[in-house]
Write a protein that holds these residues in place. Structure first.
Motif, PDB file in Angstrom:
ATOM      1  N   LYS A 110      -5.738  -0.853  -4.939  1.00  0.00           N
ATOM      2  CA  LYS A 110      -6.337   0.285  -4.430  1.00  0.00           C
ATOM      3  C   LYS A 110      -7.929  -0.116  -4.216  1.00  0.00           C
ATOM      4  O   LYS A 110      -8.266   0.332  -3.029  1.00  0.00           O
ATOM      5  CB  LYS A 110      -6.377   1.206  -5.476  1.00  0.00           C
ATOM      6  CG  LYS A 110      -6.913   2.648  -5.262  1.00  0.00           C
ATOM      7  CD  LYS A 110      -6.930   3.584  -6.343  1.00  0.00           C
ATOM      8  CE  LYS A 110      -7.750   3.198  -7.530  1.00  0.00           C
ATOM      9  NZ  LYS A 110      -7.872   4.367  -8.574  1.00  0.00           N
TER      10      LYS A 110
ATOM     11  N   GLU B 230       1.142   2.519  -3.317  1.00  0.00           N
ATOM     12  CA  GLU B 230      -0.178   3.457  -3.786  1.00  0.00           C
ATOM     13  C   GLU B 230      -0.395   4.818  -3.327  1.00  0.00           C
ATOM     14  O   GLU B 230      -0.568   5.559  -3.859  1.00  0.00           O
ATOM     15  CB  GLU B 230      -1.367   2.632  -3.494  1.00  0.00           C
ATOM     16  CG  GLU B 230      -2.783   3.087  -3.850  1.00  0.00           C
ATOM     17  CD  GLU B 230      -2.728   3.397  -5.202  1.00  0.00           C
ATOM     18  OE1 GLU B 230      -3.753   4.339  -5.512  1.00  0.00           O
ATOM     19  OE2 GLU B 230      -2.407   3.016  -6.162  1.00  0.00           O
ATOM     20  N   TRP B 231       0.255   4.875  -1.861  1.00  0.00           N
ATOM     21  CA  TRP B 231       0.351   6.145  -1.084  1.00  0.00           C
ATOM     22  C   TRP B 231       1.110   6.919  -1.864  1.00  0.00           C
ATOM     23  O   TRP B 231       0.993   8.187  -2.186  1.00  0.00           O
ATOM     24  CB  TRP B 231       0.894   5.756   0.168  1.00  0.00           C
ATOM     25  CG  TRP B 231      -0.457   5.205   0.976  1.00  0.00           C
ATOM     26  CD1 TRP B 231      -1.498   4.986   0.608  1.00  0.00           C
ATOM     27  CD2 TRP B 231       0.022   4.292   2.121  1.00  0.00           C
ATOM     28  NE1 TRP B 231      -2.128   4.296   1.837  1.00  0.00           N
ATOM     29  CE2 TRP B 231      -1.348   3.733   2.643  1.00  0.00           C
ATOM     30  CE3 TRP B 231       1.077   4.020   3.135  1.00  0.00           C
ATOM     31  CZ2 TRP B 231      -1.359   2.975   3.677  1.00  0.00           C
ATOM     32  CZ3 TRP B 231       1.121   3.369   4.025  1.00  0.00           C
ATOM     33  CH2 TRP B 231      -0.326   2.801   4.496  1.00  0.00           C
ATOM     34  N   CYS B 232       2.256   6.438  -2.463  1.00  0.00           N
ATOM     35  CA  CYS B 232       3.227   7.460  -3.178  1.00  0.00           C
ATOM     36  C   CYS B 232       2.650   7.865  -4.425  1.00  0.00           C
ATOM     37  O   CYS B 232       2.749   8.888  -4.947  1.00  0.00           O
ATOM     38  CB  CYS B 232       4.400   6.597  -3.613  1.00  0.00           C
ATOM     39  SG  CYS B 232       5.571   6.270  -2.282  1.00  0.00           S
TER      40      CYS B 232
ATOM     41  N   THR C 286      -6.183   2.916   8.186  1.00  0.00           N
ATOM     42  CA  THR C 286      -6.467   3.316   6.945  1.00  0.00           C
ATOM     43  C   THR C 286      -7.956   4.093   6.894  1.00  0.00           C
ATOM     44  O   THR C 286      -8.522   4.864   6.094  1.00  0.00           O
ATOM     45  CB  THR C 286      -6.742   2.088   6.104  1.00  0.00           C
ATOM     46  OG1 THR C 286      -7.713   1.261   6.731  1.00  0.00           O
ATOM     47  CG2 THR C 286      -5.471   1.317   5.793  1.00  0.00           C
TER      48      THR C 286
ATOM     49  N   HIS D  26       0.929  -1.186   0.081  1.00  0.00           N
ATOM     50  CA  HIS D  26      -0.027   0.012   0.035  1.00  0.00           C
ATOM     51  C   HIS D  26       0.885   1.408  -0.081  1.00  0.00           C
ATOM     52  O   HIS D  26       0.461   2.291  -0.443  1.00  0.00           O
ATOM     53  CB  HIS D  26      -0.926   0.026   1.048  1.00  0.00           C
ATOM     54  CG  HIS D  26      -2.180  -0.779   1.001  1.00  0.00           C
ATOM     55  ND1 HIS D  26      -2.954  -0.539   0.255  1.00  0.00           N
ATOM     56  CD2 HIS D  26      -2.489  -2.128   1.525  1.00  0.00           C
ATOM     57  CE1 HIS D  26      -4.033  -1.725   0.270  1.00  0.00           C
ATOM     58  NE2 HIS D  26      -3.685  -2.505   0.985  1.00  0.00           N
ATOM     59  N   ARG D  27       1.901   1.279   0.403  1.00  0.00           N
ATOM     60  CA  ARG D  27       3.029   2.259   0.490  1.00  0.00           C
ATOM     61  C   ARG D  27       3.349   2.861  -1.000  1.00  0.00           C
ATOM     62  O   ARG D  27       3.389   3.925  -1.369  1.00  0.00           O
ATOM     63  CB  ARG D  27       4.114   1.885   1.191  1.00  0.00           C
ATOM     64  CG  ARG D  27       5.320   2.960   0.972  1.00  0.00           C
ATOM     65  CD  ARG D  27       6.664   2.413   1.771  1.00  0.00           C
ATOM     66  NE  ARG D  27       7.522   3.356   1.810  1.00  0.00           N
ATOM     67  CZ  ARG D  27       8.661   3.773   1.084  1.00  0.00           C
ATOM     68  NH1 ARG D  27       8.675   3.077  -0.008  1.00  0.00           N
ATOM     69  NH2 ARG D  27       9.400   4.799   1.192  1.00  0.00           N
TER      70      ARG D  27
ATOM     71  N   LYS E  17      -0.517   8.285  -4.969  1.00  0.00           N
ATOM     72  CA  LYS E  17      -1.567   9.152  -4.518  1.00  0.00           C
ATOM     73  C   LYS E  17      -1.147  10.591  -4.052  1.00  0.00           C
ATOM     74  O   LYS E  17      -1.743  11.475  -3.877  1.00  0.00           O
ATOM     75  CB  LYS E  17      -2.758   8.699  -3.591  1.00  0.00           C
ATOM     76  CG  LYS E  17      -3.428   7.653  -3.975  1.00  0.00           C
ATOM     77  CD  LYS E  17      -4.465   7.164  -2.947  1.00  0.00           C
ATOM     78  CE  LYS E  17      -5.348   6.067  -3.368  1.00  0.00           C
ATOM     79  NZ  LYS E  17      -6.028   5.647  -2.244  1.00  0.00           N
TER      80      LYS E  17
ATOM     81  N   LEU F 242       0.702  10.880  -1.178  1.00  0.00           N
ATOM     82  CA  LEU F 242       0.414  10.946   0.301  1.00  0.00           C
ATOM     83  C   LEU F 242       1.696  10.354   1.084  1.00  0.00           C
ATOM     84  O   LEU F 242       1.528  10.164   2.535  1.00  0.00           O
ATOM     85  CB  LEU F 242      -0.891   9.951   0.676  1.00  0.00           C
ATOM     86  CG  LEU F 242      -2.330  10.288  -0.215  1.00  0.00           C
ATOM     87  CD1 LEU F 242      -3.218   9.298   0.398  1.00  0.00           C
ATOM     88  CD2 LEU F 242      -2.459  11.609   0.182  1.00  0.00           C
ATOM     89  N   TYR F 243       2.570  10.497   0.399  1.00  0.00           N
ATOM     90  CA  TYR F 243       4.032  10.167   1.108  1.00  0.00           C
ATOM     91  C   TYR F 243       5.022  11.100   1.122  1.00  0.00           C
ATOM     92  O   TYR F 243       4.980  11.726   0.087  1.00  0.00           O
ATOM     93  CB  TYR F 243       4.507   8.744   0.535  1.00  0.00           C
ATOM     94  CG  TYR F 243       5.258   7.724   1.632  1.00  0.00           C
ATOM     95  CD1 TYR F 243       4.309   6.956   2.323  1.00  0.00           C
ATOM     96  CD2 TYR F 243       6.744   7.868   1.526  1.00  0.00           C
ATOM     97  CE1 TYR F 243       5.008   6.177   3.080  1.00  0.00           C
ATOM     98  CE2 TYR F 243       7.194   6.906   2.499  1.00  0.00           C
ATOM     99  CZ  TYR F 243       6.429   5.987   3.197  1.00  0.00           C
ATOM    100  OH  TYR F 243       6.949   5.134   4.201  1.00  0.00           O
TER     101      TYR F 243
ATOM    102  N   GLY G 178      -1.391   0.257  10.946  1.00  0.00           N
ATOM    103  CA  GLY G 178      -1.946   1.499   9.987  1.00  0.00           C
ATOM    104  C   GLY G 178      -3.210   2.083  10.543  1.00  0.00           C
ATOM    105  O   GLY G 178      -3.620   1.714  11.228  1.00  0.00           O
TER     106      GLY G 178
END
Length: 332
Positions: A320, A43-45, A257, A40-41, A47, A49-50, A255
């Motif tokens: 996602k 996917e956060w990148c 979420t 998920h990291r 988005k 969000l990292y 986490g």
């Protein structure tokens, strides 16, 4: 060499492109990647969000492969070895928590979604023989996170009643398998019928659909309360977990979420002597013990699907949307 990079100019935020190889520095090793896995990291990148995001960086924290070359000061015997990569870099000396220099492979330094990756040679471990490259690639980040949550923070013991929430995700499936091998009585929750069915097949004592209003009552009836809960959601589900934990029990979350809880039944926490703990990945010691545990117990990761690099956007979207049951693998 081919690699999947972050690129904010594209709607998918992903670009499969050729990137330049660089020379090895002392203490480094170059690994020819045979398989990589999504977290998920990643996917956060995608988005945004990292922290410390930068276009052009190769994504991916998990990978397995064959050592192709080593830099000065590294044992030449590593060349040709089949390895798994520890993506936790610069944890530090304190087992209790990571230091300020801690980082995870795949952002801001180039990661594993590439033909080759350069890492500090001390991140290499010999691949467990019973695992394929795809299975080995699925293990590092999620396996390490699950192992620390369960054993270091959760202090799981044989015959403990353990609830793994959100079964089907990478960390959750490892926490489930690890808890079973540790001799615990394991339960699982999910919103998906097929995931609950899989947990039952793997040995869950009972399973619960957390979208049902009375799931906490069912959980208490089936278990008489849990000694330990491993969770990744938090949010306003935290009070439900507080309800199903035994007095003196533990809730460990890796986490959030569902974000922060807007309300907390604090009286139940102190009156029932509960421990609520956060956890992340883990130390080098945790990784060493995790690999040993996997080898001794012949644990094999659950693989959801294997995609090619050309299918990266499809693979990311699958994660996602939460459709995966197990780890998503990418190969050239």
């Amino acid at each position: 060499m081919k690699a999947i990079t972050l690129n904010s100019n594209y709607s998918s935020k992903l670009l499969l492109t050729d990137v330049l190889e660089r020379a090895l520095e002392p203490g480094e090793a170059k690994v020819a990647i045979q398989a990589a896995a999504l977290n998920h990291r990643d996917e956060w990148c995608r988005k945004g969000l990292y922290p410390n995001l930068k276009d052009g960086v190769v994504l991916g924290s998990d990978g397995s492969g064959i050592v192709e070359e080593v830099g000065d000061g590294v044992d030449l015997n590593w060349v040709g070895k089949e390895v798994i990569i520890n993506p936790a870099i610069n944890w530090g000396e304190d087992q209790k928590a990571q230091g300020k220099k801690f980082e995870i492979l795949g952002m801001p330094r180039n990661g594993t979604l590439s033909e080759k990756v350069i890492v500090p040679a001390d991140r290499l471990k010999i691949k467990p023989e019973h695992l394929s490259f795809e299975e080995a690639a699925a293990l590092p980040l999620a396996g390490l996170t699950a192992f620390r949550a369960l054993f270091y923070q959760g202090q799981v013991k044989p015959e403990d009643k353990v609830l793994i929430t959100g079964f089907g995700g990478g960390v959750a499936q490892f926490a489930f398998q690890f808890a079973l091998k540790a001799g615990a009585e394991v339960y699982a929750s999910s919103s998906k019928t097929e995931k609950l069915k899989k947990a039952t097949e793997l040995g869950a004592k009972a399973v619960f659909n957390y979208t049902e209003e009375d799931w906490t009552e069912k959980a208490i009836q089936k278990s008489n309360g849990f000694d330990l809960v491993i969770d990744s959601a938090v949010g306003n589900t935290l009070n439900n977990l507080i309800d199903v934990v035994k007095p003196g029990g533990k809730i460990v979350f890796y986490g959030a979420t569902r974000g922060n809880p807007t309300d907390l039944t604090a009286r139940k926490v102190f009156w029932n002597q509960l421990k609520i703990m956060g956890t992340t990945m883990g130390s080098d010691q945790d990784f060493e013990h995790m690999i040993q545990f996997v080898q001794e117990n012949k644990i094999s990761p659950i693989i959801d699907q294997v995609f090619t690099f050309d299918e990266a956007e499809i693979a990311f979207d699958r994660m996602k949307e939460g459709k995966q049951l197990g780890k998503i693998i990418l190969k050239l």
